[in-house]
Design a protein around this motif. Sequence first.
Motif, PDB file in Angstrom:
ATOM      1  N   ASP A  28     -11.481  16.078  -0.992  1.00 24.12           N
ATOM      2  CA  ASP A  28     -10.245  15.753  -1.826  1.00 24.12           C
ATOM      3  C   ASP A  28     -10.335  14.434  -1.959  1.00 24.12           C
ATOM      4  OD1 ASP A  28      -9.244  14.821   0.423  1.00 24.12           O
ATOM      5  OD2 ASP A  28      -7.446  16.074   0.502  1.00 24.12           O
ATOM      6  N   GLY A  29     -11.299  13.705  -1.487  1.00 29.89           N
ATOM      7  CA  GLY A  29     -11.318  12.132  -1.777  1.00 29.89           C
ATOM      8  C   GLY A  29     -10.764  11.309  -0.821  1.00 29.89           C
ATOM      9  N   SER A  30     -10.008  11.889   0.113  1.00 31.08           N
ATOM     10  CA  SER A  30      -9.119  11.229   1.286  1.00 31.08           C
ATOM     11  C   SER A  30      -9.892  10.914   2.519  1.00 31.08           C
ATOM     12  CB  SER A  30      -7.836  12.006   1.624  1.00 31.08           C
ATOM     13  OG  SER A  30      -8.374  13.151   2.094  1.00 31.08           O
ATOM     14  N   HIS A  89      -5.424   4.404   3.342  1.00 26.98           N
ATOM     15  CA  HIS A  89      -5.371   5.674   2.391  1.00 26.98           C
ATOM     16  C   HIS A  89      -5.081   5.075   0.893  1.00 26.98           C
ATOM     17  CE1 HIS A  89      -5.208   9.201   5.061  1.00 26.98           C
ATOM     18  NE2 HIS A  89      -4.825   8.399   5.738  1.00 26.98           N
ATOM     19  N   ALA A  90      -4.700   4.032   0.727  1.00 29.65           N
ATOM     20  CA  ALA A  90      -4.393   3.183  -0.505  1.00 29.65           C
ATOM     21  C   ALA A  90      -5.783   3.276  -1.515  1.00 29.65           C
ATOM     22  CB  ALA A  90      -3.501   2.129  -0.425  1.00 29.65           C
ATOM     23  N   PRO A  91      -6.767   2.539  -0.888  1.00 30.45           N
ATOM     24  CA  PRO A  91      -7.837   2.238  -1.659  1.00 30.45           C
ATOM     25  C   PRO A  91      -8.729   3.551  -2.123  1.00 30.45           C
ATOM     26  CG  PRO A  91      -8.111   0.825   0.231  1.00 30.45           C
ATOM     27  CD  PRO A  91      -6.931   1.844   0.530  1.00 30.45           C
ATOM     28  N   PHE A  92      -8.466   4.658  -1.361  1.00 30.69           N
ATOM     29  CA  PHE A  92      -9.227   6.098  -1.621  1.00 30.69           C
ATOM     30  C   PHE A  92      -8.318   6.641  -2.919  1.00 30.69           C
ATOM     31  CE2 PHE A  92     -11.039   5.248   2.341  1.00 30.69           C
ATOM     32  CZ  PHE A  92     -12.165   5.716   2.361  1.00 30.69           C
ATOM     33  N   ALA A 116       1.040  -1.060  -0.215  1.00 29.33           N
ATOM     34  CA  ALA A 116      -0.207  -0.003   0.054  1.00 29.33           C
ATOM     35  C   ALA A 116       1.054   1.286   0.044  1.00 29.33           C
ATOM     36  CB  ALA A 116      -1.052   0.119   1.148  1.00 29.33           C
ATOM     37  N   PRO A 117       2.154   1.448   0.616  1.00 31.47           N
ATOM     38  CA  PRO A 117       2.806   2.479   0.534  1.00 31.47           C
ATOM     39  C   PRO A 117       3.256   2.797  -0.926  1.00 31.47           C
ATOM     40  CG  PRO A 117       3.600   1.140   2.353  1.00 31.47           C
ATOM     41  CD  PRO A 117       2.731   0.458   1.610  1.00 31.47           C
ATOM     42  N   ASN A 118       3.445   1.837  -1.665  1.00 34.99           N
ATOM     43  CA  ASN A 118       3.704   1.830  -3.076  1.00 34.99           C
ATOM     44  C   ASN A 118       2.695   2.938  -3.713  1.00 34.99           C
ATOM     45  OD1 ASN A 118       3.679   1.489  -6.156  1.00 34.99           O
ATOM     46  ND2 ASN A 118       5.281  -0.304  -5.459  1.00 34.99           N
TER      47      ASN A 118
END
Length: 402
Positions: free
Chosen positions: A369-371, A317-320, A279-281
């Motif tokens: 902002d979608g986050s 956070h990655a899915p968003f 996910a950090p990627n």
Amino acid sequence: MDTRFSIQGSRFLQTSADGHSGWSEDSLHLQGALISGTGNKGFSSALGQQTFDADGLLALPGLVDIHGDAFERQLQPRPATSFPYDIAFADTDRQLISNGITTACHGVTFSWEGGLRGREAALASFEQLKSQKDRFHADHRLHLRFENHHLDGLGEALNWIASGSIAFFAFNEHLPSILKKSASPEKLLSYAERARCDVATFLERLHKAQSRSTKVAQAIQQLAQACREHGIPMASHDDESRSDRERYQALGVTISEFPKTEEALLAAHALDNHVVMGAPNILLGGSHCGGLSAADAVRRGLCDILASDYYYPALLHAPFRLEQEAACSLEQAWQLVSHHPAQVLGLHDRGQIKPGYRADLILIEKLADGSPRLIATIAAGKLVFCAEPERLSGQRPLELAA
């Protein structure tokens, strides 16, 4: 008596019988550790009933982290430091729930290196996961990352597998990389510090492990056989080629963790294996060490699972971010961080919002902002994190899990 909990006014992610996910606007009801129903179904007014006003929030299944080793930073935040394991894992538990992670597989590396990744460290991790189990809020499990050249640890690893202590097993082959990087004095020193020894001792351990390379294949076969016999899912780490993946596939290792090349990624997909990426990627816009792009793999349908890897907040956070970048929908992205890892780990009681499933849920405010902003985490029916306690009401005073 089971506690009763009602989440009112949320928009929750629901999976249909055919496996498709979509949004439903209704109430969710929990009883004890389980989801009891939606709408009026499964709801009954009772003494002790509490209600959470989830107006404007998304309700999602709790995050299932199949591979995370950020806990190492609580143990050794700086190279020359070492902190008690009980403090480190208690703090890790708080980090997990405050990032929406309700099930976590801790990647404990068992290596010839010693120190932070040696025998005593592994035993201390086992002990803490056992002794603090009743005090943890998240469900903590052990992901043993076995360094293939650690032949001295083979017997102990086999015993741990047989004892049922391992939830997930991975074959790691970092010796060639360490050998190469050790040509740099600075890197060699950092390896020695992590191993909690001087440079000369570390080099002695490295060369001893390297000298036994001819026995590694047999050790891998023994470990794979033991995992198969005990139903433990297995992964190979950092696959570089098709032959790597095929070799492990033949041993029943059907998960490819962080494939390093396009060839290895496509081979895993062709073999119908599960691919785990970081996910950090996603948040960094690519691999920090020159590897494959996780977002690109998701966009192409080649990544099945995302893991926190070394940074817990990334899993939330990655899915968003994937939705923002149109790599996939949020519904699809959430499967990568909850339902899919749960299924691979054999945890068929979580990862979806359904009656009878574990009440592992997170409530999210989706910002302009979608986050995401995490408002609450519910683990096994208990409210364990709440950023807005004024949303909670009921027939008893506000009560968060201890």
